[in-house]
Write a protein that holds these residues in place. Sequence first.
Motif, PDB file in Angstrom:
ATOM      1  N   PRO A  73       0.816  -1.216   0.000  1.00 19.64           N
ATOM      2  CA  PRO A  73       0.000   0.000   0.000  1.00 19.64           C
ATOM      3  C   PRO A  73       0.856   1.275   0.000  1.00 19.64           C
ATOM      4  CG  PRO A  73      -0.817  -1.560   1.636  1.00 19.64           C
ATOM      5  CD  PRO A  73       0.506  -2.077   1.151  1.00 19.64           C
ATOM      6  N   ALA A  74       0.630   2.123  -0.993  1.00 15.10           N
ATOM      7  CA  ALA A  74       1.369   3.389  -1.087  1.00 15.10           C
ATOM      8  C   ALA A  74       1.118   4.253   0.143  1.00 15.10           C
ATOM      9  CB  ALA A  74       0.977   4.128  -2.358  1.00 15.10           C
ATOM     10  N   GLY A  75      -0.102   4.247   0.656  1.00 18.13           N
ATOM     11  CA  GLY A  75      -0.416   5.041   1.841  1.00 18.13           C
ATOM     12  C   GLY A  75       0.421   4.620   3.036  1.00 18.13           C
ATOM     13  N   TRP A  76       0.671   3.314   3.173  1.00 20.94           N
ATOM     14  CA  TRP A  76       1.498   2.824   4.279  1.00 20.94           C
ATOM     15  C   TRP A  76       2.927   3.346   4.119  1.00 20.94           C
ATOM     16  CZ3 TRP A  76       5.921   0.004   4.881  1.00 20.94           C
ATOM     17  CH2 TRP A  76       6.183  -0.475   6.168  1.00 20.94           C
ATOM     18  N   LEU A  77       3.460   3.276   2.908  1.00 23.91           N
ATOM     19  CA  LEU A  77       4.823   3.762   2.652  1.00 23.91           C
ATOM     20  C   LEU A  77       4.937   5.250   2.969  1.00 23.91           C
ATOM     21  CD1 LEU A  77       5.397   1.963  -0.759  1.00 23.91           C
ATOM     22  CD2 LEU A  77       6.600   1.445   1.377  1.00 23.91           C
ATOM     23  N   ILE A  78       3.962   6.018   2.509  1.00 24.79           N
ATOM     24  CA  ILE A  78       3.971   7.474   2.721  1.00 24.79           C
ATOM     25  C   ILE A  78       3.883   7.787   4.214  1.00 24.79           C
ATOM     26  CG2 ILE A  78       2.666   9.605   2.288  1.00 24.79           C
ATOM     27  CD1 ILE A  78       1.875   8.239  -0.457  1.00 24.79           C
ATOM     28  N   GLU A  79       3.031   7.073   4.914  1.00 21.78           N
ATOM     29  CA  GLU A  79       2.893   7.291   6.358  1.00 21.78           C
ATOM     30  C   GLU A  79       4.184   6.920   7.095  1.00 21.78           C
ATOM     31  OE1 GLU A  79      -0.085   6.086  10.042  1.00 21.78           O
ATOM     32  OE2 GLU A  79      -0.712   5.681   7.985  1.00 21.78           O
ATOM     33  N   ALA A 104       4.259  16.143  -4.437  1.00 20.31           N
ATOM     34  CA  ALA A 104       4.242  14.775  -4.965  1.00 20.31           C
ATOM     35  C   ALA A 104       5.654  14.312  -5.297  1.00 20.31           C
ATOM     36  CB  ALA A 104       3.350  14.695  -6.197  1.00 20.31           C
ATOM     37  N   GLU A 105       6.441  15.172  -5.927  1.00 22.49           N
ATOM     38  CA  GLU A 105       7.809  14.812  -6.300  1.00 22.49           C
ATOM     39  C   GLU A 105       8.681  14.584  -5.064  1.00 22.49           C
ATOM     40  OE1 GLU A 105       8.620  18.158  -8.811  1.00 22.49           O
ATOM     41  OE2 GLU A 105       7.644  17.230 -10.550  1.00 22.49           O
ATOM     42  N   ALA A 106       8.474  15.376  -4.027  1.00 26.18           N
ATOM     43  CA  ALA A 106       9.235  15.193  -2.783  1.00 26.18           C
ATOM     44  C   ALA A 106       8.895  13.851  -2.139  1.00 26.18           C
ATOM     45  CB  ALA A 106       8.953  16.343  -1.818  1.00 26.18           C
ATOM     46  N   ILE A 107       7.621  13.510  -2.138  1.00 27.81           N
ATOM     47  CA  ILE A 107       7.192  12.220  -1.579  1.00 27.81           C
ATOM     48  C   ILE A 107       7.781  11.082  -2.399  1.00 27.81           C
ATOM     49  CG2 ILE A 107       5.191  10.717  -1.220  1.00 27.81           C
ATOM     50  CD1 ILE A 107       3.604  13.353  -0.600  1.00 27.81           C
ATOM     51  N   GLU A 108       7.687  11.174  -3.723  1.00 24.88           N
ATOM     52  CA  GLU A 108       8.214  10.135  -4.603  1.00 24.88           C
ATOM     53  C   GLU A 108       9.710   9.918  -4.353  1.00 24.88           C
ATOM     54  OE1 GLU A 108       7.218  11.658  -8.458  1.00 24.88           O
ATOM     55  OE2 GLU A 108       5.083  11.317  -8.163  1.00 24.88           O
ATOM     56  N   ALA A 109      10.468  11.010  -4.263  1.00 23.48           N
ATOM     57  CA  ALA A 109      11.913  10.912  -4.036  1.00 23.48           C
ATOM     58  C   ALA A 109      12.217  10.282  -2.677  1.00 23.48           C
ATOM     59  CB  ALA A 109      12.555  12.302  -4.137  1.00 23.48           C
ATOM     60  N   ASP A 110      11.457  10.650  -1.664  1.00 26.62           N
ATOM     61  CA  ASP A 110      11.681  10.123  -0.321  1.00 26.62           C
ATOM     62  C   ASP A 110      11.368   8.625  -0.254  1.00 26.62           C
ATOM     63  OD1 ASP A 110      12.582  10.672   2.292  1.00 26.62           O
ATOM     64  OD2 ASP A 110      10.522  10.876   3.032  1.00 26.62           O
ATOM     65  N   LYS A 144      14.051   5.884   0.798  1.00 26.12           N
ATOM     66  CA  LYS A 144      13.869   5.104   2.027  1.00 26.12           C
ATOM     67  C   LYS A 144      13.531   3.636   1.796  1.00 26.12           C
ATOM     68  CE  LYS A 144      12.736   8.977   4.996  1.00 26.12           C
ATOM     69  NZ  LYS A 144      11.691   9.770   5.640  1.00 26.12           N
ATOM     70  N   PHE A 145      12.814   3.341   0.697  1.00 29.47           N
ATOM     71  CA  PHE A 145      12.328   1.972   0.484  1.00 29.47           C
ATOM     72  C   PHE A 145      12.790   1.334  -0.828  1.00 29.47           C
ATOM     73  CE2 PHE A 145       9.105   4.095   3.150  1.00 29.47           C
ATOM     74  CZ  PHE A 145       9.108   3.248   4.252  1.00 29.47           C
ATOM     75  N   ASN A 146      13.459   2.120  -1.686  1.00 28.40           N
ATOM     76  CA  ASN A 146      13.850   1.642  -3.014  1.00 28.40           C
ATOM     77  C   ASN A 146      12.621   1.225  -3.827  1.00 28.40           C
ATOM     78  OD1 ASN A 146      15.728   1.137  -5.063  1.00 28.40           O
ATOM     79  ND2 ASN A 146      15.909  -1.019  -4.477  1.00 28.40           N
TER      80      ASN A 146
END
Length: 147
Positions: free
Chosen positions: A81-87, A124-130, A134-136
């Motif tokens: 889940p993308a939401g889990w990764l973002i959180e 969005a780009e900052a989240i994508e880069a992070d 962090k998770f590859n």
Amino acid sequence: MLDYGNVREAVEMLGEPSLRNVRQCIVDIRRQKLPDPGVFGNAGSFFKNPMVDVSVLSAVQADFPEVPFYTMPESGRVKIPAGWLIEKAGWKGQSLGNAAVHKNQALVLINKGHATGREILTLAEAIEADIRYKFNITLQREVNVVE
């Protein structure tokens, strides 16, 4: 459908698993998790849930054994889940300018007032880069960007 998230329990609280109760359950869950578009402009879920190789999942599990995932038998991959990764990356509820990640649903980027399209994309780009760092894992946008 009933085995997704907490849908089964929510439907049971409404009674039998009828179409009416399932619909009401989904409406209620969305109202709890998603922002009111009359209050915060948003495009709904901004990122797709990434499908990754099992080796990527194993690397994430080394640091986060509780990571939720769904096996995709047809491809031999798993969906995280993308939401889990973002959180987990610490973005839930965070802002960049007038753009923010919703406090109740990390998949939703919101306009806190007068955000430009560029501000939303910068967030969005900052989240994508992070997430990549962090998770590859590379997130893909679910929204269509019109320039």
